[in-house]
Design a protein around this motif. Structure first.
Motif, short mmCIF file in Angstrom:
data_model
loop_
_atom_site.label_atom_id
_atom_site.label_comp_id
_atom_site.label_asym_id
_atom_site.label_seq_id
_atom_site.Cartn_x
_atom_site.Cartn_y
_atom_site.Cartn_z
N ASP A 130 30.90 40.19 38.26
CA ASP A 130 31.22 41.48 38.86
C ASP A 130 30.51 41.64 40.20
O ASP A 130 31.08 42.14 41.17
CB ASP A 130 30.82 42.60 37.89
CG ASP A 130 31.19 43.97 38.43
OD1 ASP A 130 32.37 44.21 38.73
OD2 ASP A 130 30.28 44.81 38.56
N ARG A 131 29.26 41.17 40.27
CA ARG A 131 28.48 41.29 41.51
C ARG A 131 29.07 40.46 42.64
O ARG A 131 28.96 40.83 43.81
CB ARG A 131 27.02 40.88 41.27
CG ARG A 131 26.26 41.90 40.43
CD ARG A 131 24.87 41.43 40.07
NE ARG A 131 23.98 41.32 41.23
CZ ARG A 131 22.70 41.04 41.14
NH1 ARG A 131 22.14 40.82 39.94
NH2 ARG A 131 21.95 40.96 42.23
N VAL A 132 29.71 39.33 42.29
CA VAL A 132 30.32 38.50 43.35
C VAL A 132 31.81 38.81 43.49
O VAL A 132 32.54 38.07 44.17
CB VAL A 132 30.10 36.99 43.08
CG1 VAL A 132 28.62 36.66 43.07
CG2 VAL A 132 30.79 36.53 41.80
N GLY A 133 32.27 39.88 42.87
CA GLY A 133 33.64 40.33 43.05
C GLY A 133 34.68 39.54 42.30
O GLY A 133 35.85 39.50 42.70
N LEU A 134 34.29 38.93 41.18
CA LEU A 134 35.23 38.10 40.43
C LEU A 134 35.37 38.53 38.97
O LEU A 134 35.72 37.71 38.11
CB LEU A 134 34.79 36.63 40.48
CG LEU A 134 34.88 35.93 41.84
CD1 LEU A 134 34.35 34.51 41.74
CD2 LEU A 134 36.32 35.91 42.33
N ALA A 135 35.13 39.80 38.68
CA ALA A 135 35.25 40.26 37.29
C ALA A 135 36.64 39.99 36.73
O ALA A 135 36.79 39.60 35.57
CB ALA A 135 34.92 41.76 37.21
N ALA A 136 37.66 40.13 37.57
CA ALA A 136 39.04 39.95 37.11
C ALA A 136 39.38 38.48 36.86
O ALA A 136 40.38 38.18 36.20
CB ALA A 136 40.01 40.54 38.13
N GLN A 137 38.55 37.56 37.40
CA GLN A 137 38.82 36.13 37.23
C GLN A 137 37.93 35.49 36.16
O GLN A 137 37.87 34.27 36.04
CB GLN A 137 38.61 35.39 38.56
CG GLN A 137 39.72 35.59 39.58
CD GLN A 137 39.67 36.95 40.23
OE1 GLN A 137 38.60 37.50 40.45
NE2 GLN A 137 40.84 37.52 40.54
N ALA A 138 37.22 36.31 35.37
CA ALA A 138 36.25 35.77 34.41
C ALA A 138 36.86 34.79 33.43
O ALA A 138 36.22 33.82 33.02
CB ALA A 138 35.58 36.92 33.65
N GLY A 139 38.12 34.99 33.06
CA GLY A 139 38.76 34.13 32.07
C GLY A 139 39.48 32.93 32.66
O GLY A 139 40.06 32.13 31.91
#
Length: 368
Positions: A130-139
């Motif tokens: 989330d801090r690096v702006g990739l929460a949506a790409q976690a999976g």
């Protein structure tokens, strides 16, 4: 300390002495907590060997490596801590993400190795993504990520273990120009927030100037110059550094405002006595079809050896009593008929010629 505030947290104190075949590394490094140091040098200078020694992937043959007051490698005492037990995070040039793991599990890998249970490690990983702006790409898995996204996952994975030392090995080299610009700005923000020491290994002067508080230049396994960007760029001490910052550099013998380089006497704006460097930018070199008269104090005959495009101008390489580069407009090049073998006169005003003492490396290891 540049853009980063000094904290009470101990720093890196290292004297890296290592051998790789016939190559010998002997480099001293000190990095304060919260400081970013860029390690620059030409190919084969020892940058990668230094990084591998810090990461524990290449044992020292002598010297020491102390982090947060703890010896991680000290051959004289037979002390060596393996890579997985070092409080060190590494972002490799090709990121080396695990292809079979999602972004979340790649980031969680470090905390799991450090003893966190699966739930806590994945929660920490999601927080970092989330801090690096990739929460949506976690999976997503690495093959489903862009180059910039993969770089940010690698950075999150390195930072998730709360490293006392963060090592970045050419972290932007694999990116295209547009992605590199955006990712550099993002990386700058995260490095500003990192409380530990950071070493950035790069060959790109722009990455170093934007991201680092201090530069350390290595050539042939040794430090040849170090200091903040302003001091290094103003007073290069080797041909490599001069090329890096875009200056002509020569070494000679100074007597007041005159520096003798071989058979050529150059007048400089600065007064120096003894062994000295003299430097001037290619843009300061004017070319003439015949010997110029008037204000330039420094003139000499030269021969064109190469002409290359350089931005909106042309970079002309000149041979003669000294080898220099000159920047001219295409119109001037056409008027002077600048082709290899063409004879011209070069002129540089004394006011644009800087001279300074040519002593040993002028900036000792940094201490706070």
């Amino acid at each position: 300390m540049g853009r980063h505030a000094v904290t009470a947290r101990p720093s890196l104190d290292a004297h890296l002495v290592a051998d790789r075949g016939a190559f010998h590394l002997d480099v001293r490094l000190e990095i304060a907590a919260g400081e970013v140091v860029a390690l620059l040098g030409p190919n084969g200078a020892g940058k990668t060997t230094a990084l591998r020694a810090l990461a524990g992937l290449h044992p020292l043959t002598a010297g020491h490596l102390t982090l947060d007051g703890v010896d991680l490698d000290r051959p004289a005492r037979r002390r060596w801590v393996p890579p997985e037990r070092r409080p060190v995070g590494v972002v490799f040039q090709d990121y080396l993400l695990f292809p079979h793991l999602t972004a979340r599990d790649n980031v969680a890998f470090g905390p799991r190795r450090h003893g966190a249970d699966r739930r806590a490690a994945r929660a920490l990983a999601e927080s970092w993504l989330d801090r690096v702006g990739l929460a949506a790409q976690a999976g997503r898995r690495p093959r489903q990520l862009s180059g910039g996204q993969a770089q940010r996952v690698a950075l999150a994975r390195a930072l998730a273990v709360d490293p006392a030392l963060l090592l970045l090995d050419e972290p932007l080299a694999a990116l295209d120009a547009r992605t590199r610009l955006d990712t550099r700005a993002e990386l700058h923000r995260h490095l500003a927030d990192h409380p530990g020491a950071t070493l950035l290994v790069t060959h790109d002067p722009l990455d170093a100037l934007v991201l680092a508080d201090r530069l350390v230049i290595v050539e042939e396994g040794r430090v040849v110059q170090s200091g903040d960007a302003a001091s290094v760029t103003a007073r290069p001490r080797t041909d490599y550094v001069a090329r890096l910052v875009g200056l002509n550099l020569h070494r000679g013998r100074a007597d007041g405002h005159t520096v003798r380089v071989g058979d050529l006497a150059l007048t400089a704006a600065d007064r120096v006595d003894g062994d000295a460097f003299v430097a001037f930018p290619p843009a300061a070199v004017a070319l003439h079809p015949g010997r110029p008269h008037g204000s330039p104090r420094n003139t000499w005959p030269a021969t064109v050896t190469m002409v290359q495009r350089h931005g909106d101008n042309l970079r002309v390489q000149l041979d003669g009593p000294i080898v220099v580069a000159a920047d001219v407009t295409p119109a001037a090049a056409a008027q002077l008929r600048l082709v290899p073998g063409r004879g011209v006169w070069a002129a540089v005003k004394a006011a644009e010629t800087r001279a300074y003492p040519a002593g040993p490396v002028d900036d000792p290891p940094h201490r706070t």
